[in-house]
Write a protein that holds these residues in place. Structure first.
Motif, PDB file in Angstrom:
ATOM      1  N   PHE A 125       0.811  -1.223   0.000  1.00  0.00           N
ATOM      2  CA  PHE A 125       0.000   0.000   0.000  1.00  0.00           C
ATOM      3  C   PHE A 125       0.845   1.274   0.000  1.00  0.00           C
ATOM      4  O   PHE A 125       0.442   2.301   0.544  1.00  0.00           O
ATOM      5  CB  PHE A 125      -0.959   0.007   1.192  1.00  0.00           C
ATOM      6  N   ALA A 155      -3.369   1.435  -1.673  1.00  0.00           N
ATOM      7  CA  ALA A 155      -3.952   0.095  -1.728  1.00  0.00           C
ATOM      8  C   ALA A 155      -3.166  -0.751  -2.721  1.00  0.00           C
ATOM      9  O   ALA A 155      -2.465  -0.223  -3.586  1.00  0.00           O
ATOM     10  CB  ALA A 155      -5.421   0.160  -2.139  1.00  0.00           C
ATOM     11  N   ASP A 166     -11.237  -0.077  -4.238  1.00  0.00           N
ATOM     12  CA  ASP A 166      -9.861   0.344  -4.476  1.00  0.00           C
ATOM     13  C   ASP A 166      -9.453   0.382  -5.942  1.00  0.00           C
ATOM     14  O   ASP A 166      -8.698   1.256  -6.366  1.00  0.00           O
ATOM     15  CB  ASP A 166      -8.893  -0.563  -3.707  1.00  0.00           C
ATOM     16  N   ALA A 179      -4.030  -2.921   2.100  1.00  0.00           N
ATOM     17  CA  ALA A 179      -4.406  -1.501   2.200  1.00  0.00           C
ATOM     18  C   ALA A 179      -3.840  -0.888   3.467  1.00  0.00           C
ATOM     19  O   ALA A 179      -3.599  -1.570   4.462  1.00  0.00           O
ATOM     20  CB  ALA A 179      -5.930  -1.330   2.176  1.00  0.00           C
ATOM     21  N   LYS A 227      -6.965   4.059   5.172  1.00  0.00           N
ATOM     22  CA  LYS A 227      -8.092   3.955   4.247  1.00  0.00           C
ATOM     23  C   LYS A 227      -9.386   3.616   5.007  1.00  0.00           C
ATOM     24  O   LYS A 227     -10.480   3.867   4.517  1.00  0.00           O
ATOM     25  CB  LYS A 227      -7.795   2.890   3.195  1.00  0.00           C
TER      26      LYS A 227
END
Length: 494
Positions: free
Chosen positions: A104, A110, A145, A425, A429
């Protein structure tokens, strides 16, 4: 000899790598898949000192063998550069008895960045190779994503247009803002009243609509895909599995030839399929642990041989895995059936018509590579807290699903292989989810949670989210799932 990519549904539909990338999805609805894997010498004694870019060139040259060396250098150099916040590109972090492979560190925080940073270059290079001067229209559905990473990759790339559909109530606030604030004259983002499977189904229908395809060609345009249905998305993901093994060898965590396990949070099945492809070119893989959330259709499939999408759809804290139709599983089914396209087509049609299929006479050796289980919402939150309490490290909810499933797998087996959790990720996020799991208190909104997460973790807020609160929302379109094609035609002036 040039590698052959064949549709999973038609043995006569064969193409080269660049043709497969350009088309995205086969016209018969199948997915282009290598029918034999390249022979590649993975010399880990030298690879342990190789850069990510050098490993990428080795792997991509083998799979994309109709690209020249200069073309691959151009694609790789433009993809894996300063847009990643570490020169390592994909760091491997030791946490107690597991390793987390951090995917990420790209511009949208991501794992989709790992492949979507290179796909625009692979796609435009493929178009030139095939003498195509049509506008390439990237049409994609996202569970959170892919959309942002694809738009970031394709924004203002000449000769391309990108249209992304996402489920209105099926992504996190941060994911939604990342998409709706995307700049770029050629980018379009549309929320749908429906879930990811609805979006993906209608996208596939548009790809297979011959009348729509003819309209596009009449306007000097053609569709391609940024989903992992496109082989140009899938093959770059093979790279980081090879790279992770080389890094484990470099640190002395393993000896050359030792087998390692990968636990992969799995929705559309592309990421774990890339690990299988890595194994097919010589990576010493022990088990591939397929980790699901409460949408555990894949867990049931691997345990019973029956794929049944007729079940309740759960909206969870790991939205990129809220999927009941895992498109990339079709490629594995094809391999499990000895590359039998007729039988694969039959099963996929059964899934469409009856909502389920039963896999029979499958290759037992391939099936044995996979273990599968799922984590509940409660178990996912508990895993975030368990890892934080013991290491001060915070996993995002998708990574925590894989971490929890792998922890239980280790307790239930005598498997001594080192385990790598594929960390898909950044926790930034999903700040509310991660903060609540650690503190057992709700931050009330995502931006308060970002500040709370920074305090708890001691890590810097990534650029990808730092400016979101004040960024103008540029995309506000919401349509019914049934009206997705109308939206596409309006954007393209068809």
């Amino acid at each position: 000899m040039t590698l052959v990519y064949q549709s999973t549904r038609d043995a006569q539909n064969t193409v080269t790598a660049s043709q497969a990338i350009l088309q995205g999805l086969a016209a018969d609805g199948g997915l282009f898949t290598p029918i034999a894997f390249p022979e590649l010498e993975l010399d880990f004694e030298s690879l342990k000192d190789a850069s990510y870019q050098e490993v990428a060139k080795l792997v991509l040259a083998a799979f994309l063998d109709d690209f020249t060396e200069e073309e691959l250098d151009y694609c790789i150099d433009n993809a894996y550069d300063g847009k990643f916040d570490t020169a390592v590109i994909a760091p491997l972090i030791k946490l107690n008895d597991q390793y987390n492979l951090e995917l990420f560190h790209g511009s949208t925080i991501a794992f989709k960045d790992m492949a979507l940073s290179i796909l625009p270059y692979l796609l435009t290079t493929s178009a030139k190779k095939q003498g195509v001067d049509n506008k390439i229209v990237i049409l994609t559905a996202t569970s959170g994503d892919t959309g942002k990473a694809a738009m970031a990759g394709f924004a203002d790339v000449p000769g391309t247009e990108i249209i992304v559909f996402y489920p209105k109530d099926g992504v996190s606030k941060i994911q939604e803002l990342q998409m709706t604030t995307q700049i770029g004259a050629n980018t379009h983002v549309v929320a749908i009243d429906g879930n990811f499977d609805d979006a993906q189904t209608h996208v596939k229908q548009m790809f297979n609509d011959k009348e729509l395809g003819a309209k596009l060609l009449a306007n000097h345009a053609q569709f391609s895909s940024a989903n992992s249905m496109n082989i140009g998305r899938l093959i770059p993901q093979v790279v980081y599995y090879v790279y992770a093994y080389a890094q484990l060898l470099k640190t002395g965590a393993i000896q050359n030839g030792d087998h390692i396990n990968f636990a992969v949070p799995t929705g559309n099945f592309g990421n774990i399929l890339a690990a299988y492809y890595a194994r097919q070119i010589g990576l010493p893989v022990g088990r591939l642990v397929c980790a699901s959330n409460e949408n555990n259709v894949l867990t049931d499939f691997f345990k019973s041989g029956i794929y049944d999408k007729k079940r309740e759809f759960h909206v969870t804290t790991s939205p990129s895995m809220d999927i009941l139709v895992s498109s990339n599983l079709e490629r594995l089914i094809f391999h499990l059936l000895g590359n039998n396209s007729a039988k694969t087509k039959e099963l996929m049609e059964a899934l469409l018509e009856k909502g389920e299929y039963r896999l029979e006479n499958a290759d037992a050796a391939i099936l044995e590579l996979f273990a599968a289980d799922f984590a509940t919402e409660k178990e996912t939150a508990a895993e975030i807290k368990r890892i934080y309490d013991s290491t001060h490290y915070i996993e995002d909810p998708h990574t925590a699903v894989a971490s929890a499933v792998y922890h239980n797998y280790k307790l239930a087996t005598d498997d001594k292989n080192p385990g790598v959790i594929v960390s898909t990720a950044s926790p930034y996020k999903f700040p509310r989810v991660t903060v609540a799991a650690v503190t057992e208190e709700d931050s009330q909104d995502d931006f308060t949670a970002i500040a709370d997460l920074q305090k708890i973790s001691g890590t810097a807020v990534p650029k990808a989210v730092a400016g979101l609160k004040t960024a103008p929302v540029l995309h506000k379109n919401v349509v019914a799932a049934a009206d997705m094609q109308k939206a596409v035609e309006a954007y393209l002036g068809l």
